[in-house]
Scaffold this active site. Structure first.
Site, mmCIF file in Angstrom:
data_model
loop_
_atom_site.group_PDB
_atom_site.id
_atom_site.type_symbol
_atom_site.label_atom_id
_atom_site.label_comp_id
_atom_site.label_asym_id
_atom_site.label_seq_id
_atom_site.Cartn_x
_atom_site.Cartn_y
_atom_site.Cartn_z
ATOM 1 N N ASP A 1 -1.376 11.690 2.952
ATOM 2 C CA ASP A 1 -1.368 12.973 3.711
ATOM 3 C C ASP A 1 -0.102 13.178 2.823
ATOM 4 O O ASP A 1 0.924 12.539 2.907
ATOM 5 C CB ASP A 1 -1.170 12.215 5.413
ATOM 6 N N ASP B 1 -0.239 10.296 9.598
ATOM 7 C CA ASP B 1 0.706 10.242 10.934
ATOM 8 C C ASP B 1 0.334 11.268 11.992
ATOM 9 O O ASP B 1 0.627 11.060 12.974
ATOM 10 C CB ASP B 1 2.296 10.693 10.189
ATOM 11 N N ASP C 1 -5.062 13.055 11.072
ATOM 12 C CA ASP C 1 -5.386 11.889 9.962
ATOM 13 C C ASP C 1 -6.192 11.406 10.946
ATOM 14 O O ASP C 1 -6.347 10.140 10.098
ATOM 15 C CB ASP C 1 -3.889 11.878 9.709
#
Length: 665
Positions: free
Chosen positions: A343, A549, A553
């Site tokens: 990410d 995080d 996600d």
């Protein structure tokens, strides 16, 4: 290994709107499996010193008996139930082996088997409960009620489940959006990081889409509902987490097949070892002793300790260094990773907007510090993330901020205040220049600077002083200091470069990816898009590790072979869904943990070879000759202790340091 591994897909169904529950830690410790394992272990540890000290059997015998009953009753009962269905599993076999050991005087050996089994079952129960908690926590993001506007304009507070497509809802400042829909009226800035992962609030105006669970800013919005509550993005994330967690179940099917074959083989072999010599005229007691000795030396104690100590020691070692790996199974799987998806916001980056550029305009007559002082003073009363970035930049330069008067904030436009007798406006360039009574940009300087900054992935902010454009600020999320080194290390470990999966805009993503050394960038993704990208890699035979995080996600974390969450800015759902958490928020710990797992897996292989050699040798001795029971027990326990001590090597700090060296390439 554990007798029966409960797949994560078997987690109990999560209610649509759960009632208040006990604190997660308290509830998990209250699980029956955890209580049984704790009681059995405590009884075993209480009895062991008495036995080793040579105390009378009546001092430690009852304690061992209670350990047998506490830890072995439930697996024994489940094993008998399975036997009724004509299924023989390791649960029942291990309980029988433990009782067999006790019947020939090896009470401690049998109790150790019981304790190991009970502890393994508790770990599996904890993993299942945590999965249910992660989904339950996501449901709390969406509000329970919404304000519905009737045809006559009246307002009514209703449960979000009662909203239907076409309803009009009012979202007041500071409220969470009650349903997926489209803005009909109003203007505001909505924090939708929980869905898209974007670090900055998005301006929402008539015609723009909004998502349930996102947080409205300072403006009021009227929204037309476009999806039922059961089909909202949040609800779909819940389903995707559950479904993706279930995709790991094929491993469980394989374990069950091996377990069944091993169980049948052990029972058949034990009966043969007892029955064949007896049929050939051997004394009953000698035949029984040979069979019991066979059961003892062939029991998988050494195999269990061959696997668990290295992995659990690696888990403990990682925990000391700020990495929470949630089980030994996860630690083992980390070493299998051959592809990584990262990410952006909060993972590769720090997750906090910062002022990167200060571009004064030639005619403003102010230097960078003067512009920052005026801008920060005007922004100081605002709670907007961009305002905090400007104020933080001024504080970083140790600038004294004068008080601002007549502060006003317009959602989607910016702020206006009087600072030291000067009227200061800070906000979006296009909006400020389009405002009535504002100066134009005759030579195109502001537009040129704005375009230049946006091409570099910055968010442009215009500063207007006394009605004249004075500067353009470039604000962006900053790359973590160890991001580039981590990308390099992960590339060396897995053999392929990581890919970037982000909900942020393509230009910002491309800039950060270039700085970090990531070549494959996939931007503008919603949660289902991230999960699809992971499934695509998994479908190609890759074992993918996802590092993220945010709530957005979570589906990808659950779908991946391994999900790793950054603990510093990580959402509760990401932390619960992930298999491992980087508690200290150090990105460099990711490749180090992968390298640590690979070292632990090598020790597992070593231990399995040692255990296999001992078991095979002792079994052959018992079958082909006469293996004295004390020697059989000594060989069995000796191999168990040997592999256990070998595995405990992973507890040393030196193991983490070597893994850090391996992880650094």
């Amino acid at each position: 290994m554990t007798a029966t591994l409960t797949p994560r897909s078997a987690a109990p169904a999560v209610p649509a709107r759960p009632a208040a529950a006990p604190r997660p830690g308290t509830r998990l410790l209250a699980l029956p499996e955890v209580r049984r394992a704790g009681a059995a272990t405590a009884l075993f540890l209480l009895a062991l010193p008495f036995q080793l000290a040579g105390a009378p059997a009546w001092t430690w015998g009852p304690l061992y008996a209670l350990a047998y009953a506490t830890g072995g009753w439930e697996p024994g009962r489940e094993g008998l139930k399975a036997l009724k269905d004509r299924t023989l599993d390791v649960d029942l076999l291990m309980v029988v082996a433990a009782l067999g050991a006790a019947s020939i005087g090896q009470v401690m050996d049998g109790a150790l088997l019981i304790v190991i089994f009970a502890t393994s079952g508790a770990l599996e129960a904890l993993a299942t409960a945590r999965t249910a908690d992660s989904v339950r926590g996501l449901l709390d993001l969406a509000p329970a009620t919404a304000t519905r506007i009737g045809p006559d304009g009246t307002e009514q507070t209703v449960a979000v489940e009662e909203l239907t497509v076409g309803d009009i809802i009012l979202v007041r400042p500071g409220e969470r959006v009650g349903a997926d829909g489209r803005v009909l009226d109003g203007s505001s800035e909505v924090d939708q990081a929980s869905i898209t992962g974007e670090p900055l609030p998005a301006v929402k105006e008539p015609g723009d889409e909004v998502f349930a669970g996102t947080l409205n800013g300072t403006g009021a919005l009227r929204v037309r509902v476009e999806r039922d509550a059961s089909d909202s993005v949040i609800a779909r994330i819940v389903r995707m987490v559950e479904e993706a967690s279930g995709t790991k179940a094929p491993t469980q099917l394989f374990i069950e097949k091996v377990e069944q074959r091993y169980s049948l083989g052990m029972v058949a072999a034990t009966l043969a070892v007892f029955g064949v010599p007896l049929a050939l005229g051997e004394d009953f007691a000698e035949a029984l002793l040979r069979a019991m000795t066979f059961m003892i030396v062939a029991s998988p104690c050494a195999v269990v300790l061959a696997t668990m100590p290295p992995l659990l020691s690696a888990v403990a070692n990682a925990g000391r260094h700020g990495v929470l790996v949630k089980s030994a199974v996860v630690m083992e799987r980390l070493g299998q990773v051959d592809a990584v998806a990262l990410d952006k916001t909060g993972t590769l980056t720090e997750g906090t907007p910062r002022v990167i550029d200060v571009r004064p305009l030639p005619a403003c007559g102010l230097d960078e510090n003067g512009l920052l002082m005026l801008s920060a003073a005007a922004e100081h009363p605002s709670e907007h993330p961009l305002a905090r970035a400007v104020v933080d930049a001024a504080h970083a330069r140790r600038l004294e901020l004068p008080a601002a008067r007549d502060f006003a904030s317009a959602p989607g436009v910016g702020v206006k205040a009087v600072v030291d007798g000067r009227t200061v406006e800070v906000g979006a360039p296009a909006r400020l220049l389009d405002e009535p009574d504002e100066p134009d940009d005759p030579d195109g300087t502001v537009v040129a600077l704005t375009e230049e900054l946006e091409k570099e992935g910055r968010t442009a902010v215009l500063v207007v002083v006394d009605g004249a454009p004075a500067a353009v600020l470039g604000i962006a999320d900053r790359l973590r200091p160890d991001a580039a080194a981590t990308v390099t290390a992960l590339t060396a470990l897995t053999g392929t470069a990581p890919i970037l999966l982000t909900g942020d805009n393509p230009r910002a993503a491309a800039r950060l990816a270039a700085e970090a050394g990531v070549g494959d960038v996939r931007a503008g993704l919603l949660p289902q898009d991230k999960m699809s990208a992971v499934k695509e890699l998994e479908g190609a035979g890759r074992k993918v590790m996802v590092v993220g995080d945010g709530v957005n996600d979570a589906p990808a974390l659950a779908a991946a072979h391994i999900g790793v969450a950054m603990g510093g800015a990580g959402s509760d759902l990401a932390l619960e869904t992930a298999d491992a958490v980087i508690v200290r928020d150090e990105l460099a710990a990711v490749p180090t943990t992968v390298a640590l797992s690979r070292r632990a897996r090598k020790l597992v292989v070593q231990n399995l070879v040692i255990a296999g050699v001992f078991i095979a040798g002792l079994v052959l001795w018992d079958l082909l000759g006469t293996l004295p029971l004390p020697l059989g027990v000594a060989g069995h326990e000796g191999s168990t202790v040997l592999v256990g001590l070998n595995g405990l090597r992973m507890l040393r700090d030196a193991a983490w340091k070597r893994a850090a060296t391996d992880g650094a390439g």
